[in-house]
Design a protein around this motif. Sequence first.
Motif, PDB file in Angstrom:
ATOM      1  N   LEU A  14       0.820  -1.213   0.000  1.00 51.57           N
ATOM      2  CA  LEU A  14       0.000   0.000   0.000  1.00 51.57           C
ATOM      3  C   LEU A  14       0.856   1.266   0.000  1.00 51.57           C
ATOM      4  N   ALA A  15       1.949   1.257   0.755  1.00 50.19           N
ATOM      5  CA  ALA A  15       2.839   2.415   0.788  1.00 50.19           C
ATOM      6  C   ALA A  15       3.473   2.629  -0.589  1.00 50.19           C
ATOM      7  N   GLY A  16       3.870   1.552  -1.233  1.00 58.91           N
ATOM      8  CA  GLY A  16       4.468   1.651  -2.560  1.00 58.91           C
ATOM      9  C   GLY A  16       3.467   2.105  -3.607  1.00 58.91           C
ATOM     10  N   LEU A  17       2.217   1.690  -3.455  1.00 57.37           N
ATOM     11  CA  LEU A  17       1.174   2.075  -4.408  1.00 57.37           C
ATOM     12  C   LEU A  17       0.939   3.576  -4.372  1.00 57.37           C
ATOM     13  N   GLY A  18       0.928   4.143  -3.189  1.00 53.26           N
ATOM     14  CA  GLY A  18       0.761   5.590  -3.062  1.00 53.26           C
ATOM     15  C   GLY A  18      -0.589   6.070  -3.544  1.00 53.26           C
ATOM     16  N   ASP A  19      -0.572   7.241  -4.136  1.00 52.33           N
ATOM     17  CA  ASP A  19      -1.776   7.904  -4.612  1.00 52.33           C
ATOM     18  C   ASP A  19      -2.337   7.170  -5.827  1.00 52.33           C
TER      19      ASP A  19
ATOM     20  N   THR B  30      -2.224   8.966  -9.233  1.00 57.06           N
ATOM     21  CA  THR B  30      -0.951   8.889  -9.938  1.00 57.06           C
ATOM     22  C   THR B  30      -0.874   7.592 -10.731  1.00 57.06           C
ATOM     23  N   VAL B  31      -1.351   6.513 -10.154  1.00 57.53           N
ATOM     24  CA  VAL B  31      -1.377   5.231 -10.870  1.00 57.53           C
ATOM     25  C   VAL B  31      -2.267   5.349 -12.104  1.00 57.53           C
ATOM     26  N   GLN B  32      -3.413   5.993 -11.966  1.00 56.43           N
ATOM     27  CA  GLN B  32      -4.315   6.187 -13.114  1.00 56.43           C
ATOM     28  C   GLN B  32      -3.640   7.041 -14.197  1.00 56.43           C
ATOM     29  N   GLU B  33      -2.936   8.081 -13.768  1.00 56.32           N
ATOM     30  CA  GLU B  33      -2.225   8.949 -14.719  1.00 56.32           C
ATOM     31  C   GLU B  33      -1.189   8.148 -15.507  1.00 56.32           C
ATOM     32  N   TRP B  34      -0.414   7.328 -14.800  1.00 57.82           N
ATOM     33  CA  TRP B  34       0.604   6.522 -15.479  1.00 57.82           C
ATOM     34  C   TRP B  34      -0.021   5.449 -16.356  1.00 57.82           C
ATOM     35  N   ALA B  35      -1.156   4.915 -15.960  1.00 56.73           N
ATOM     36  CA  ALA B  35      -1.851   3.943 -16.813  1.00 56.73           C
ATOM     37  C   ALA B  35      -2.236   4.605 -18.135  1.00 56.73           C
ATOM     38  N   GLY B  36      -2.686   5.859 -18.064  1.00 55.52           N
ATOM     39  CA  GLY B  36      -2.994   6.608 -19.287  1.00 55.52           C
ATOM     40  C   GLY B  36      -1.757   6.835 -20.138  1.00 55.52           C
TER      41      GLY B  36
END
Length: 117
Positions: A19-24, A27-33
């Motif tokens: 969970l700590a590594g996943l973060g926000d 941001t994950v959604q932005e990088w997926a895009g």
Amino acid sequence: MPSASDRRLIDPPRVEAALAGLGDRETVQEWAGRFSVLADPSRLTLLVCIHYAREICVSDLAVAAGMSDTAVSQALRLLRAHGLVTAHRSGRVVYYRLADETMHELIHHVRPHTTAE
């Protein structure tokens, strides 16, 4: 789906680390895009060419990538919209470059430098 508090954990410290590594998640959604944009071979070709040229104009990029000027312009518009490249004008010519160091690092994984380069 049960909440995290309702689930039995095998190794709570690993869950916390994950969970700590996943973060926000935004941001994950932005990088997926960004990765979905990178998934197109033509756009990835343009990014690799831009990386090695450092900066390059549309017509020269079209020659290097084996694409039409129109196709390159359309792809660059999408790459700019996703923050993958930036542009600057010099007189009547617009030059494109990778937007940040992260893109340079990603390109090195796609097409690593050899010692001769």
